[in-house]
Motif scaffolding. Structure first.
Motif, PDB file in Angstrom:
ATOM      1  N   VAL A 198       0.841  -1.199   0.000  1.00  0.00           N
ATOM      2  CA  VAL A 198       0.000   0.000   0.000  1.00  0.00           C
ATOM      3  C   VAL A 198       0.882   1.257   0.000  1.00  0.00           C
ATOM      4  N   MET A 199       2.076   1.143   0.554  1.00  0.00           N
ATOM      5  CA  MET A 199       2.995   2.279   0.566  1.00  0.00           C
ATOM      6  C   MET A 199       3.508   2.638  -0.823  1.00  0.00           C
ATOM      7  N   LEU A 200       3.479   1.701  -1.757  1.00  0.00           N
ATOM      8  CA  LEU A 200       3.983   1.978  -3.104  1.00  0.00           C
ATOM      9  C   LEU A 200       3.251   3.128  -3.803  1.00  0.00           C
ATOM     10  N   PRO A 201       1.921   3.099  -3.923  1.00  0.00           N
ATOM     11  CA  PRO A 201       1.278   4.240  -4.588  1.00  0.00           C
ATOM     12  C   PRO A 201       1.420   5.544  -3.811  1.00  0.00           C
ATOM     13  N   ILE A 202       1.553   5.442  -2.480  1.00  0.00           N
ATOM     14  CA  ILE A 202       1.773   6.653  -1.691  1.00  0.00           C
ATOM     15  C   ILE A 202       3.140   7.246  -2.019  1.00  0.00           C
ATOM     16  N   MET A 203       4.146   6.389  -2.139  1.00  0.00           N
ATOM     17  CA  MET A 203       5.484   6.877  -2.480  1.00  0.00           C
ATOM     18  C   MET A 203       5.525   7.444  -3.896  1.00  0.00           C
ATOM     19  N   VAL A 204       4.784   6.829  -4.821  1.00  0.00           N
ATOM     20  CA  VAL A 204       4.727   7.353  -6.188  1.00  0.00           C
ATOM     21  C   VAL A 204       4.077   8.729  -6.191  1.00  0.00           C
ATOM     22  N   GLY A 205       3.010   8.879  -5.423  1.00  0.00           N
ATOM     23  CA  GLY A 205       2.329  10.167  -5.352  1.00  0.00           C
ATOM     24  C   GLY A 205       3.166  11.255  -4.715  1.00  0.00           C
ATOM     25  N   MET A 206       4.105  10.872  -3.868  1.00  0.00           N
ATOM     26  CA  MET A 206       4.965  11.850  -3.200  1.00  0.00           C
ATOM     27  C   MET A 206       6.268  12.086  -3.956  1.00  0.00           C
ATOM     28  N   ASN A 207       6.377  11.550  -5.159  1.00  0.00           N
ATOM     29  CA  ASN A 207       7.564  11.719  -6.013  1.00  0.00           C
ATOM     30  C   ASN A 207       8.848  11.231  -5.334  1.00  0.00           C
ATOM     31  N   THR A 208       8.781  10.050  -4.737  1.00  0.00           N
ATOM     32  CA  THR A 208       9.963   9.422  -4.162  1.00  0.00           C
ATOM     33  C   THR A 208      10.854   8.952  -5.304  1.00  0.00           C
ATOM     34  N   SER A 209      12.135   8.828  -5.030  1.00  0.00           N
ATOM     35  CA  SER A 209      13.061   8.447  -6.096  1.00  0.00           C
ATOM     36  C   SER A 209      12.720   7.054  -6.643  1.00  0.00           C
ATOM     37  N   PHE A 210      13.036   6.874  -7.911  1.00  0.00           N
ATOM     38  CA  PHE A 210      12.682   5.633  -8.604  1.00  0.00           C
ATOM     39  C   PHE A 210      13.348   4.421  -7.963  1.00  0.00           C
ATOM     40  N   SER A 211      14.577   4.561  -7.516  1.00  0.00           N
ATOM     41  CA  SER A 211      15.285   3.398  -6.969  1.00  0.00           C
ATOM     42  C   SER A 211      14.615   2.888  -5.686  1.00  0.00           C
ATOM     43  N   ILE A 212      14.147   3.806  -4.832  1.00  0.00           N
ATOM     44  CA  ILE A 212      13.472   3.377  -3.605  1.00  0.00           C
ATOM     45  C   ILE A 212      12.165   2.670  -3.944  1.00  0.00           C
ATOM     46  N   ILE A 213      11.427   3.202  -4.902  1.00  0.00           N
ATOM     47  CA  ILE A 213      10.162   2.581  -5.309  1.00  0.00           C
ATOM     48  C   ILE A 213      10.410   1.218  -5.931  1.00  0.00           C
ATOM     49  N   PHE A 214      11.425   1.124  -6.759  1.00  0.00           N
ATOM     50  CA  PHE A 214      11.736  -0.139  -7.423  1.00  0.00           C
ATOM     51  C   PHE A 214      12.117  -1.212  -6.418  1.00  0.00           C
ATOM     52  N   TYR A 215      13.003  -0.881  -5.471  1.00  0.00           N
ATOM     53  CA  TYR A 215      13.424  -1.875  -4.483  1.00  0.00           C
ATOM     54  C   TYR A 215      12.288  -2.227  -3.516  1.00  0.00           C
ATOM     55  N   THR A 216      11.442  -1.270  -3.196  1.00  0.00           N
ATOM     56  CA  THR A 216      10.281  -1.562  -2.357  1.00  0.00           C
ATOM     57  C   THR A 216       9.338  -2.513  -3.076  1.00  0.00           C
ATOM     58  N   MET A 217       9.151  -2.319  -4.373  1.00  0.00           N
ATOM     59  CA  MET A 217       8.297  -3.206  -5.154  1.00  0.00           C
ATOM     60  C   MET A 217       8.877  -4.627  -5.198  1.00  0.00           C
ATOM     61  N   CYS A 218      10.177  -4.728  -5.386  1.00  0.00           N
ATOM     62  CA  CYS A 218      10.817  -6.051  -5.423  1.00  0.00           C
ATOM     63  C   CYS A 218      10.704  -6.756  -4.070  1.00  0.00           C
ATOM     64  N   ILE A 219      10.943  -6.021  -2.998  1.00  0.00           N
ATOM     65  CA  ILE A 219      10.813  -6.607  -1.659  1.00  0.00           C
ATOM     66  C   ILE A 219       9.361  -6.987  -1.392  1.00  0.00           C
ATOM     67  N   GLY A 220       8.417  -6.159  -1.862  1.00  0.00           N
ATOM     68  CA  GLY A 220       6.997  -6.471  -1.686  1.00  0.00           C
ATOM     69  C   GLY A 220       6.602  -7.748  -2.395  1.00  0.00           C
ATOM     70  N   GLN A 221       7.113  -7.954  -3.600  1.00  0.00           N
ATOM     71  CA  GLN A 221       6.805  -9.187  -4.323  1.00  0.00           C
ATOM     72  C   GLN A 221       7.414 -10.395  -3.629  1.00  0.00           C
ATOM     73  N   LEU A 222       8.581 -10.232  -3.054  1.00  0.00           N
ATOM     74  CA  LEU A 222       9.192 -11.313  -2.287  1.00  0.00           C
ATOM     75  C   LEU A 222       8.347 -11.633  -1.058  1.00  0.00           C
ATOM     76  N   PHE A 223       7.852 -10.589  -0.391  1.00  0.00           N
ATOM     77  CA  PHE A 223       7.000 -10.808   0.777  1.00  0.00           C
ATOM     78  C   PHE A 223       5.678 -11.462   0.400  1.00  0.00           C
ATOM     79  N   VAL A 224       5.175 -11.210  -0.804  1.00  0.00           N
ATOM     80  CA  VAL A 224       3.945 -11.887  -1.246  1.00  0.00           C
ATOM     81  C   VAL A 224       4.195 -13.388  -1.336  1.00  0.00           C
ATOM     82  N   LEU A 225       5.320 -13.775  -1.879  1.00  0.00           N
ATOM     83  CA  LEU A 225       5.650 -15.200  -1.969  1.00  0.00           C
ATOM     84  C   LEU A 225       5.798 -15.822  -0.581  1.00  0.00           C
ATOM     85  N   VAL A 226       6.492 -15.121   0.329  1.00  0.00           N
ATOM     86  CA  VAL A 226       6.664 -15.626   1.693  1.00  0.00           C
ATOM     87  C   VAL A 226       5.315 -15.728   2.386  1.00  0.00           C
ATOM     88  N   MET A 227       4.462 -14.707   2.199  1.00  0.00           N
ATOM     89  CA  MET A 227       3.149 -14.704   2.832  1.00  0.00           C
ATOM     90  C   MET A 227       2.301 -15.884   2.350  1.00  0.00           C
TER      91      MET A 227
END
Length: 75
Positions: free
Chosen positions: A17-46
């Motif tokens: 849920v933090m991903l679209p919030i970070m996109v809306g706040m113009n966070t740097s691309f690298s932070i968004i990209f790594y957060t997305m990758c970690i989020g997908q990893l957490f989906v698999l673990v979950m």
């Protein structure tokens, strides 16, 4: 100490849920990209943790549904 399954569900939901919030706040691309990758990893673990959980319900088909008793008559 065993971590409850709902912790993984909550953490994954919060992270994704933090991903679209970070996109809306113009966070740097690298932070968004790594957060997305970690989020997908957490989906698999979950998913793995939820499927491997030793949860057994205490209700049976004899209990039917809580919101609609067996002797319910629609009028």
């Amino acid at each position: 100490m065993k971590i409850p399954v709902l912790f993984y569900v909550g953490l994954t939901t919060f992270l994704l849920v933090m991903l679209p919030i970070m996109v809306g706040m113009n966070t740097s691309f690298s932070i968004i990209f790594y957060t997305m990758c970690i989020g997908q990893l957490f989906v698999l673990v979950m998913v793995y943790k939820v499927l491997k959980d030793k949860y057994t319900p205490d209700k049976t088909f004899e209990n039917f549904y809580k919101d609609r008793p067996i002797n319910y008559k629609k009028e």
